[in-house]
Design an enzyme around this catalytic site. Sequence first.
Site, mmCIF file in Angstrom:
data_model
loop_
_atom_site.group_PDB
_atom_site.id
_atom_site.type_symbol
_atom_site.label_atom_id
_atom_site.label_comp_id
_atom_site.label_asym_id
_atom_site.label_seq_id
_atom_site.Cartn_x
_atom_site.Cartn_y
_atom_site.Cartn_z
ATOM 1 N N TYR A 112 0.790 -1.218 0.000
ATOM 2 C CA TYR A 112 0.000 0.000 0.000
ATOM 3 C C TYR A 112 0.826 1.274 0.000
ATOM 4 O O TYR A 112 0.290 2.368 0.022
ATOM 5 C CB TYR A 112 -0.988 -0.014 1.178
ATOM 6 C CG TYR A 112 -2.124 0.936 0.969
ATOM 7 C CD1 TYR A 112 -2.843 0.925 -0.223
ATOM 8 C CD2 TYR A 112 -2.457 1.866 1.928
ATOM 9 C CE1 TYR A 112 -3.870 1.813 -0.436
ATOM 10 C CE2 TYR A 112 -3.491 2.760 1.718
ATOM 11 C CZ TYR A 112 -4.202 2.727 0.542
ATOM 12 O OH TYR A 112 -5.217 3.618 0.322
ATOM 13 N N TRP A 114 2.862 3.023 1.980
ATOM 14 C CA TRP A 114 3.209 3.906 3.095
ATOM 15 C C TRP A 114 4.285 3.296 3.990
ATOM 16 O O TRP A 114 4.500 3.747 5.107
ATOM 17 C CB TRP A 114 1.968 4.208 3.938
ATOM 18 C CG TRP A 114 1.037 5.207 3.323
ATOM 19 C CD1 TRP A 114 -0.068 4.921 2.581
ATOM 20 C CD2 TRP A 114 1.108 6.629 3.406
ATOM 21 N NE1 TRP A 114 -0.690 6.086 2.194
ATOM 22 C CE2 TRP A 114 0.012 7.156 2.692
ATOM 23 C CE3 TRP A 114 1.992 7.520 4.022
ATOM 24 C CZ2 TRP A 114 -0.235 8.517 2.567
ATOM 25 C CZ3 TRP A 114 1.756 8.877 3.906
ATOM 26 C CH2 TRP A 114 0.655 9.369 3.179
#
Length: 765
Positions: A112, A114
């Site tokens: 994802y 991050w």
Amino acid sequence: MSFTSLHWGAYRPRVVDGRLQAMDPVEWDADPSPIGLSIPGAIDSATRIRRPAVRRSFLERFNDHPALRDPHLRGNEAFVEVPWDVALDLVATELSRVKGEHGNKAIFGGSYGWGSAGRFHHAQSQLHRFLNSYGGYVYSVDSYSLGAGRVLMPHIVGNMDWLLAAHTSWRNLAEHCELFVAFGGLPLKNAQCSPGGASDHLVSNGIRRMSDAGVQFVNVSPLRDDLTGSERNEWLAVRPGSDTALMMALCWVLVDEGLHNTDFLRRYTVGHERFIEYLLGAVDGVAKTPEWAAALTDIPAQRIVSLAREMAGKRTMINVAYSLQRAQFGEQPFWMTVTLSAMLGQIGLPGGGFGLGYGCMNNTGSGRKAFSGPRFSQGVNPVKDFIPVARITDMLLNPGEAFDYNGKRYHYPHIRLVYWAGGNIFHHHQDINRLLHAWQRPETIIVHEQFWTAQAKHADIVLPATTALERDDIGSAASDRYMIAMHKAIEPVGEARDDYAIFAELSRRLDCMQVFTEGRDAGQWLRLLYEESRSRAGSFAIELPDFEEFWREGVFEVDYPPDDTVLLKAFRDDPQGDPLQTPSGKIEVFSETIAGFGYADCPGHPVWLDKPAQPLPLHLLSNQPKTRLHSQYDHGAYSQASKIQGREPLTINRQDALARGIAEGEVVRVFNDRGAFLAGVIVSDTIRPGVVQIATGAWFDPLAKGQANSLEKHGNPNVLTEDVGASSLSQGCSAQTVTVEVEKWHGEVPPITAFDPPEILGARV
């Protein structure tokens, strides 16, 4: 003393005898984030994964058929620690088996993005480059944060990344804006972070300068604290999910009183006539009047009328938060924000127009050019199969089933192996109990992780990854003021390795090492990527020092020229010479393209769509946390200090609490037909009646491990959110459309075990 860059700020790590003692914010950051307080103590806590580990039955039955490896035990079984060579051999064998038996379309690369602010040790880039080197993978598109907006905006104005980079600057707003209407507020907690890092926090100072200049703010939100820091701040406590109706009624007033800018609509938009017909009730027999909207929004009709007049009479900026499109029919509030702004005719003027996410991330509105520093190429993916990111459970449960997305029909691939590096699906995905069923379907799940999150506990093979403080890297975010030389501050905890080192070893085993590494080690890549960024910097009139100077000094302040950015100014000045990248070259109030898709849940112009009847009395808002980024470092001191009896806090209005016999500081059960979680209670008048709020990111902690529909005892709201797409257009996340009931918890409160590692058995080959 060295520097490091994290998504929530730049810090100087303070290390004593090889152990991290503190994270000191850099001296130039006027509003540093306290999230850094969570890292010391957490980075080498018992929650840390120290050695490669394999789920017991998966290891014992590795040579059996995949169905016999007990995938139903994921999340409820001990792990066996193994040497790195054994773990890497297992991973390479599984990748080779799945590719040989089913092809690369059976591999899903989940990440994802991050995981790290560093531009080289960026888990998503590393994973995707590795899988592309090995022949490709099924990928995901869009984001949970902005799924509906990312698909919609290119049809009606332009690419979302381009729009975000070109937002009117805070400086310009302070000089020219008179009225700032914020749908969803301007939550400062969200503005702590940016992808690539937030070395200089801007939003609180931007709001303060606007307030000092006399700007009036209107916070349209169920939460009063969604906008703070301004002197003139009106709170309109709107009913969740009704913002589109309020915007339509404001438009109705503009048309009814002749306050809409017909010249702007004629010159710069297409399709406004059809929308106005709908607005006045010619299409469905329902005029979108203030009285109509008042019944839906709980905002008095007279206040809607007066607000429309104020917006027409002042230089007005209309902002919409990301959270509004994380809902069923989430495209509509974004489309209406643009439409309402077009009706006012202030788009492209200083201090006016619209914003899509001021306050949602730090750098939006910086006014700086979008130079982002070093980039690590992910390569080219030969596999073209993909899913919208929020549809992963549907993909795993329904291989071969058709789904609509952005005007086309696709089919879900049959995934046999999930490889995940960066992210925690048991935090950000909806309806976790449904996800638990889907998570049993793949034959193999491989995870790189730093801590024993639920994602790691529900994997088959877990490879311990380093944190940003345990490797060299370069921190640099688009439009950020500083580039940071991220010197390794401490040695890796346990046997952790960085993702690049892990993938390099795997690529050697899988005969794709030259494609993946190009013969370079991590240090050589850092120098190469930095030198490549120097030539790109020149196109932004930025002169970077050579690598040795940059690395020695530790930080470089990017010399951005003063930029008084105004969104869409060039288009307004010359719509023929500088058209938008839409089919018409104009703002599309009515989109022939979207209309042609034939979606009843997202037709050709903004509409009010009644949401399905909600059976329970309280609307649950699950927004971004203040004390962490997503679920990162939930086990750290700063996040832990916010808990109530060890649970994530739930805010409830005073009268709703009184009606249920609930008091401040108690533990409550929050439930609907999808599940239940426990939370600690904050009773407050800063939330409107009929609404409860809890932050996302509490680590998933079911009472019965590995079993669906068990009580979640820590406060993870995604056991209750519905896993349906925002619409057929975007298939985005719709987490904000959910109702619940709340009751006092009676009896003993179960202990929190989310941060306990699983049972670990000794090395067994």
